[in-house]
Design an enzyme around this catalytic site. Structure first.
Site, PDB file in Angstrom:
ATOM      1  N   PHE A   1       0.791  -1.215  -0.034  1.00  0.00           N
ATOM      2  CA  PHE A   1       0.018  -0.026   0.073  1.00  0.00           C
ATOM      3  C   PHE A   1       0.933   1.277  -0.150  1.00  0.00           C
ATOM      4  O   PHE A   1       0.840   2.097  -1.046  1.00  0.00           O
ATOM      5  CB  PHE A   1      -0.878  -0.110   1.242  1.00  0.00           C
ATOM      6  CG  PHE A   1      -1.427   1.197   1.628  1.00  0.00           C
ATOM      7  CD1 PHE A   1      -2.198   1.925   0.801  1.00  0.00           C
ATOM      8  CD2 PHE A   1      -1.594   1.535   2.919  1.00  0.00           C
ATOM      9  CE1 PHE A   1      -3.005   3.197   1.234  1.00  0.00           C
ATOM     10  CE2 PHE A   1      -2.217   2.832   3.328  1.00  0.00           C
ATOM     11  CZ  PHE A   1      -2.893   3.714   2.479  1.00  0.00           C
TER      12      PHE A   1
ATOM     13  N   LEU B   1       5.074 -10.537  -3.144  1.00  0.00           N
ATOM     14  CA  LEU B   1       3.572 -10.392  -3.358  1.00  0.00           C
ATOM     15  C   LEU B   1       2.952 -11.227  -2.181  1.00  0.00           C
ATOM     16  O   LEU B   1       1.846 -11.722  -2.790  1.00  0.00           O
ATOM     17  CB  LEU B   1       3.534 -10.753  -4.768  1.00  0.00           C
ATOM     18  CG  LEU B   1       4.101 -10.112  -5.741  1.00  0.00           C
ATOM     19  CD1 LEU B   1       3.889 -10.579  -7.412  1.00  0.00           C
ATOM     20  CD2 LEU B   1       3.737  -8.510  -5.947  1.00  0.00           C
ATOM     21  N   SER B   2       3.286 -11.300  -1.272  1.00  0.00           N
ATOM     22  CA  SER B   2       2.550 -12.164  -0.293  1.00  0.00           C
ATOM     23  C   SER B   2       1.398 -11.091   0.239  1.00  0.00           C
ATOM     24  O   SER B   2       0.385 -11.753   0.715  1.00  0.00           O
ATOM     25  CB  SER B   2       3.498 -12.617   0.843  1.00  0.00           C
ATOM     26  OG  SER B   2       4.133 -11.300   1.581  1.00  0.00           O
ATOM     27  N   SER B   3       1.597  -9.806   0.304  1.00  0.00           N
ATOM     28  CA  SER B   3       0.335  -9.106   0.544  1.00  0.00           C
ATOM     29  C   SER B   3       0.092  -7.905  -0.373  1.00  0.00           C
ATOM     30  O   SER B   3      -0.878  -7.268  -0.367  1.00  0.00           O
ATOM     31  CB  SER B   3       0.460  -8.540   2.106  1.00  0.00           C
ATOM     32  OG  SER B   3       1.539  -7.767   2.101  1.00  0.00           O
TER      33      SER B   3
ATOM     34  N   TYR C   1       4.972  -7.719  17.311  1.00  0.00           N
ATOM     35  CA  TYR C   1       5.135  -6.933  16.089  1.00  0.00           C
ATOM     36  C   TYR C   1       5.993  -5.460  16.404  1.00  0.00           C
ATOM     37  O   TYR C   1       6.926  -5.251  15.784  1.00  0.00           O
ATOM     38  CB  TYR C   1       3.770  -6.492  15.534  1.00  0.00           C
ATOM     39  CG  TYR C   1       3.993  -5.292  14.405  1.00  0.00           C
ATOM     40  CD1 TYR C   1       4.263  -5.753  13.034  1.00  0.00           C
ATOM     41  CD2 TYR C   1       3.431  -3.977  14.466  1.00  0.00           C
ATOM     42  CE1 TYR C   1       4.129  -4.978  11.828  1.00  0.00           C
ATOM     43  CE2 TYR C   1       3.518  -3.310  13.442  1.00  0.00           C
ATOM     44  CZ  TYR C   1       3.862  -3.906  12.047  1.00  0.00           C
ATOM     45  OH  TYR C   1       3.810  -2.638  11.043  1.00  0.00           O
TER      46      TYR C   1
END
Ligand code: UD2
Length: 304
Positions: free
Chosen positions: A12, A34-36, A139
Site C-alpha cells: 500500500f 507479493l505475499s500481501s 510486532y
C-alpha cells in the site's frame, strides 16, 4: 535522477512511494514477494524483483545498483504478526538486518519504515520520539529491535514511525486490513462492522499521500546524523467517532456491533509531529474528512 530500491514496493505505502519517485523522474526497483502486495500497485517503468527480504544475498545484489534503499517490506499488521510469530520475526527483524547489511556493504542511505507500535502505551499523549518505548506486541518488539539494527548505520540511517496510514489502494479484504479500509468497504456494502471493545480507543490517522511526502523528505535529506521521526498528524480520533466520519463520507448509515476488545490493542495512540517539522520541514496536510472522501471514491471504483 537516482535509482532507489524499495522493499515491499508492491504494498500500500510502497506502491504510492514508487509512483511518486517515478513522477519525480527517478528509477525504481522493487523487491516484493507479493505475499500481501499487488503488482498492479506499481507504476509503469518500475522494475519488479520477485523475492523475499529474508534472502539477504539477493537483496544485496539488487541494492548494489541503487543510490538509496527504502525498507518497507514486512508482515505489516499487529494481528497478522501475532498469528504467525516465527515468520513475522524472520521477515520483520531478519529482513531488516538484511537491508542494513546491504546498505552498509554498498554505502547507501537507508530509510526504514518502523511503526508507532514501538511505543506501546508509552504514557505520554502525544508521544514524541524521545519517549521510552514499551511495545505491547511482538510486532512492535520486532520493529524496535529492527530500529537498533538500522541505527548501527550511523548518519545514513533514517527511521520513520508511521502511525495509522490510510487511503486509496489500501485493500479491505484481509482480516488484518486497516480499520478505515474495512469500515468504508463494509459501509458501502451495507454490512455490519465490528468495533473491538467500546470504541473509545483512539488513533492518529495519516493520509497515505502525506506519509509518502515524509518518506521523500527523508530520502533527500543531508545525512548529518541518524534521524528518527514520527509519521503522524498530531490529531487523534476515537474508533467510535471514526464510524460517524465514515458514515458521513459514504453518505450512508453504518451498522455496527461491539465485539471483545483486541488483545494487545493500544488504547490511545497520537504522535507528536514537531520533530518531523523541525528536522525535515514535514507537516501532514490532508484532513481526515478529505482523506476519507478520497478513500471512499477509490473503494467505490471511481478512482482506479
Ligand atoms: C496500526 C498498523 C500497524 C502499526 C500500528 C502502530 C494497520 C493495519 N496497522 O495498527 O501496522 O503501524 O498501527 O500503532 O494500519 N478495529 C476495530 N474493528 C475492526 C478493525 C480494527 O474496532 O474491524 C480497531 C482496532 O481494535 C484498533 C483500531 O481499530 O483499536 C485500529 O486498528 P488497525 O488494525 O487498523 O490498526 P492498529 O492501530 O492495530
Amino acid at each position: 535522477m537516482a535509482r532507489y530500491l524499495i522493499t515491499g514496493g508492491c504494498g500500500f505505502i510502497g506502491g504510492h512511494l514508487a509512483h511518486a519517485l517515478v513522477r519525480e523522474g527517478h528509477r525504481v526497483t522493487v523487491l516484493d514477494d507479493l505475499s500481501s502486495g499487488q503488482e498492479d500497485n506499481l507504476p509503469p517503468g518500475a522494475d519488479l524483483e520477485r523475492g523475499c527480504v529474508t534472502d539477504g544475498a539477493r537483496l544485496s545484489v539488487i541494492a548494489r545498483q541503487c543510490d538509496g534503499l527504502v525498507h518497507l517490506a514486512a508482515i505489516a499488521s499487529v494481528e497478522a504478526a501475532a498469528a504467525n510469530p516465527d515468520r513475522a520475526e524472520a521477515v520483520n527483524l531478519g529482513g531488516t538486518r538484511n537491508a542494513v547489511a546491504a546498505a552498509r556493504t554498498h554505502g547507501i542511505p537507508l530509510v526504514y519504515a518502523s511503526s508507532a507500535a514501538v511505543y506501546g502505551d508509552a504514557g505520554s499523549d502525544p508521544v514524541a520520539e524521545t519517549a521510552k518505548c514499551a511495545p505491547l506486541s511482538a510486532y512492535g518488539e520486532h520493529k524496535l529491535k529492527s530500529e537498533s539494527a538500522v541505527l548501527t548505520l550511523g548518519p545514513r540511517a533514517t527511521i520513520i514511525r508511521p502511525f495509522n496510514v490510510y487511503g486509496p489502494r489500501q485493500h479491505p479484504a484481509s482480516p488484518y486490513s486497516g480499520v478505515i479500509a474495512r469500515f468504508v468497504s463494509a459501509c458501502l456494502a451495507g454490512e455490519t462492522i465490528t468495533i473491538n471493545g467500546e470504541g473509545h480507543q483512539s488513533r492518529d490517522f495519516i493520509y497515505v499521500g502525506d506519509i509518502v511526502r515524509l518518506f521523500l523528505a527523508a530520502m533527500s535529506r543531508d545525512p548529518e546524523a541518524a534521524l528518527t521521526v514520527n509519521g503522524c498528524t498530531g490529531q487523534a480520533i476515537s474508533i467510535l467517532e471514526l464510524t460517524r466520519a465514515i458514515a458521513a463520507a459514504c453518505g450512508a448509515g453504518l451498522r455496527l456491533r461491539h465485539g471483545p476488545a483486541r488483545p494487545g490493542d493500544i488504547l490511545h495512540s497520537r504522535g507528536d509531529p514537531q520533530h518531523a517539522l523541525d528536522t525535515l520541514g514535514f507537516q501532514a496536510e490532508v484532513r481526515l474528512g478529505d482523506g476519507l472522501t478520497e478513500t471512499v471514491a477509490w473503494l467505490r471504483g471511481e478512482d482506479q
